[in-house]
Design a protein around this motif. Structure first.
Motif, PDB file in Angstrom:
ATOM      1  N   ALA A 155     -16.776  79.538   3.517  1.00 25.72           N
ATOM      2  CA  ALA A 155     -16.740  78.319   4.335  1.00 25.72           C
ATOM      3  C   ALA A 155     -15.611  77.392   3.897  1.00 25.72           C
ATOM      4  CB  ALA A 155     -18.087  77.600   4.262  1.00 25.72           C
ATOM      5  N   ILE A 156     -15.407  77.278   2.586  1.00 26.00           N
ATOM      6  CA  ILE A 156     -14.318  76.442   2.066  1.00 26.00           C
ATOM      7  C   ILE A 156     -12.969  76.996   2.511  1.00 26.00           C
ATOM      8  CG2 ILE A 156     -13.109  75.761  -0.053  1.00 26.00           C
ATOM      9  CD1 ILE A 156     -15.935  75.545  -1.361  1.00 26.00           C
ATOM     10  N   LEU A 157     -12.797  78.299   2.409  1.00 29.84           N
ATOM     11  CA  LEU A 157     -11.524  78.909   2.811  1.00 29.84           C
ATOM     12  C   LEU A 157     -11.269  78.720   4.302  1.00 29.84           C
ATOM     13  CD1 LEU A 157     -11.653  82.168   0.684  1.00 29.84           C
ATOM     14  CD2 LEU A 157     -10.115  80.217   0.360  1.00 29.84           C
ATOM     15  N   GLU A 158     -12.288  78.924   5.110  1.00 30.60           N
ATOM     16  CA  GLU A 158     -12.119  78.749   6.561  1.00 30.60           C
ATOM     17  C   GLU A 158     -11.745  77.310   6.889  1.00 30.60           C
ATOM     18  OE1 GLU A 158     -14.629  78.982  10.721  1.00 30.60           O
ATOM     19  OE2 GLU A 158     -15.134  80.412   9.138  1.00 30.60           O
ATOM     20  N   LEU A 159     -12.487  76.366   6.328  1.00 28.97           N
ATOM     21  CA  LEU A 159     -12.206  74.968   6.626  1.00 28.97           C
ATOM     22  C   LEU A 159     -10.844  74.540   6.079  1.00 28.97           C
ATOM     23  CD1 LEU A 159     -13.395  72.576   8.109  1.00 28.97           C
ATOM     24  CD2 LEU A 159     -14.489  71.866   5.966  1.00 28.97           C
ATOM     25  N   THR A 160     -10.445  75.086   4.945  1.00 23.37           N
ATOM     26  CA  THR A 160      -9.120  74.796   4.401  1.00 23.37           C
ATOM     27  C   THR A 160      -8.039  75.275   5.365  1.00 23.37           C
ATOM     28  OG1 THR A 160      -9.910  74.916   2.120  1.00 23.37           O
ATOM     29  CG2 THR A 160      -7.545  75.223   2.468  1.00 23.37           C
ATOM     30  N   ALA A 195       1.365  75.269   8.306  1.00 20.69           N
ATOM     31  CA  ALA A 195       1.082  76.648   8.729  1.00 20.69           C
ATOM     32  C   ALA A 195       1.030  77.620   7.558  1.00 20.69           C
ATOM     33  CB  ALA A 195       2.105  77.104   9.759  1.00 20.69           C
ATOM     34  N   ALA A 196       1.927  77.475   6.590  1.00 18.45           N
ATOM     35  CA  ALA A 196       1.940  78.400   5.449  1.00 18.45           C
ATOM     36  C   ALA A 196       0.655  78.276   4.629  1.00 18.45           C
ATOM     37  CB  ALA A 196       3.159  78.136   4.568  1.00 18.45           C
ATOM     38  N   GLN A 197       0.190  77.053   4.403  1.00 21.70           N
ATOM     39  CA  GLN A 197      -1.053  76.854   3.665  1.00 21.70           C
ATOM     40  C   GLN A 197      -2.251  77.356   4.463  1.00 21.70           C
ATOM     41  OE1 GLN A 197       1.370  74.610   4.041  1.00 21.70           O
ATOM     42  NE2 GLN A 197       1.718  73.472   2.161  1.00 21.70           N
ATOM     43  N   ALA A 198      -2.211  77.147   5.775  1.00 24.67           N
ATOM     44  CA  ALA A 198      -3.297  77.646   6.631  1.00 24.67           C
ATOM     45  C   ALA A 198      -3.356  79.170   6.579  1.00 24.67           C
ATOM     46  CB  ALA A 198      -3.100  77.164   8.069  1.00 24.67           C
ATOM     47  N   GLN A 199      -2.201  79.809   6.702  1.00 21.57           N
ATOM     48  CA  GLN A 199      -2.158  81.278   6.626  1.00 21.57           C
ATOM     49  C   GLN A 199      -2.662  81.775   5.290  1.00 21.57           C
ATOM     50  OE1 GLN A 199       1.518  83.242   7.548  1.00 21.57           O
ATOM     51  NE2 GLN A 199       1.654  82.264   9.558  1.00 21.57           N
ATOM     52  N   ALA A 200      -2.293  81.116   4.218  1.00 21.21           N
ATOM     53  CA  ALA A 200      -2.730  81.537   2.881  1.00 21.21           C
ATOM     54  C   ALA A 200      -4.257  81.456   2.756  1.00 21.21           C
ATOM     55  CB  ALA A 200      -2.057  80.688   1.807  1.00 21.21           C
ATOM     56  N   PHE A 238      -6.444  81.463   5.268  1.00 19.44           N
ATOM     57  CA  PHE A 238      -7.017  82.462   6.170  1.00 19.44           C
ATOM     58  C   PHE A 238      -6.838  83.879   5.617  1.00 19.44           C
ATOM     59  CE2 PHE A 238      -6.308  79.400   9.929  1.00 19.44           C
ATOM     60  CZ  PHE A 238      -7.609  78.924   9.858  1.00 19.44           C
ATOM     61  N   ARG A 239      -5.718  84.130   4.980  1.00 21.76           N
ATOM     62  CA  ARG A 239      -5.473  85.453   4.396  1.00 21.76           C
ATOM     63  C   ARG A 239      -6.506  85.750   3.300  1.00 21.76           C
ATOM     64  NH1 ARG A 239      -0.294  85.016   4.417  1.00 21.76           N
ATOM     65  NH2 ARG A 239      -0.199  83.916   2.445  1.00 21.76           N
ATOM     66  N   PRO A 299      -1.964  80.624  13.016  1.00 20.66           N
ATOM     67  CA  PRO A 299      -1.960  81.055  11.612  1.00 20.66           C
ATOM     68  C   PRO A 299      -3.101  82.015  11.284  1.00 20.66           C
ATOM     69  CG  PRO A 299      -2.090  78.647  11.755  1.00 20.66           C
ATOM     70  CD  PRO A 299      -2.041  79.174  13.137  1.00 20.66           C
ATOM     71  N   PHE A 300      -4.247  81.845  11.947  1.00 18.25           N
ATOM     72  CA  PHE A 300      -5.363  82.761  11.708  1.00 18.25           C
ATOM     73  C   PHE A 300      -5.007  84.172  12.169  1.00 18.25           C
ATOM     74  CE2 PHE A 300      -9.268  84.932  13.057  1.00 18.25           C
ATOM     75  CZ  PHE A 300      -9.966  84.930  11.857  1.00 18.25           C
TER      76      PHE A 300
END
Length: 113
Positions: free
Chosen positions: A58-63, A73-78, A80-81, A103-104
């Motif tokens: 949940a933390i990763l998704e919300l981040t 976008a780079a932080q979002a991709q990281a 989500f990855r 990004p997802f």
């Protein structure tokens, strides 16, 4: 079990249970569109010890969502990855605008490769 030992046992169990307070606070801030504040709370939530799997996911998704909303976008991709490495079949919990979905989907593509 004597009342004193039951109380001690309960205190130990509660001390070992992961706290979701930061995640809940970040969820509330996100609902209020306070993404920058939510992002800083999520950093603290992610650093907490003893996170269980659902809380971490949940933390990763919300981040990822918050980072995307902040045009990071780079932080979002990281985020989500990492989420998709841990849970490859994960779907986002809501329908989001392209700002979040791009990004997802890129992270999804990277993890599949």
């Amino acid at each position: 079990m004597a009342p004193l030992s039951l109380g001690l046992w309960l205190a130990v169990v509660l001390a070992q249970a992961p706290s979701n307070a930061d995640l809940k606070r970040a969820e509330g801030l996100t609902a209020e569109y306070k993404y920058a504040e939510a992002r800083s709370i999520l950093v603290r939530a992610r650093a907490a010890r003893g996170l269980d799997r659902p809380t971490l996911l949940a933390i990763l998704e919300l981040t990822g969502v918050v980072s995307a909303q902040l045009k990071q976008a780079a932080q979002a991709q990281a985020a989500f990855r990492e989420l998709l490495i841990l849970d490859p079949d994960r779907k986002l919990g809501a329908d989001y605008a392209p700002k979040v979905m791009t990004p997802f989907l890129e992270a999804q593509k990277q993890v599949k490769e």
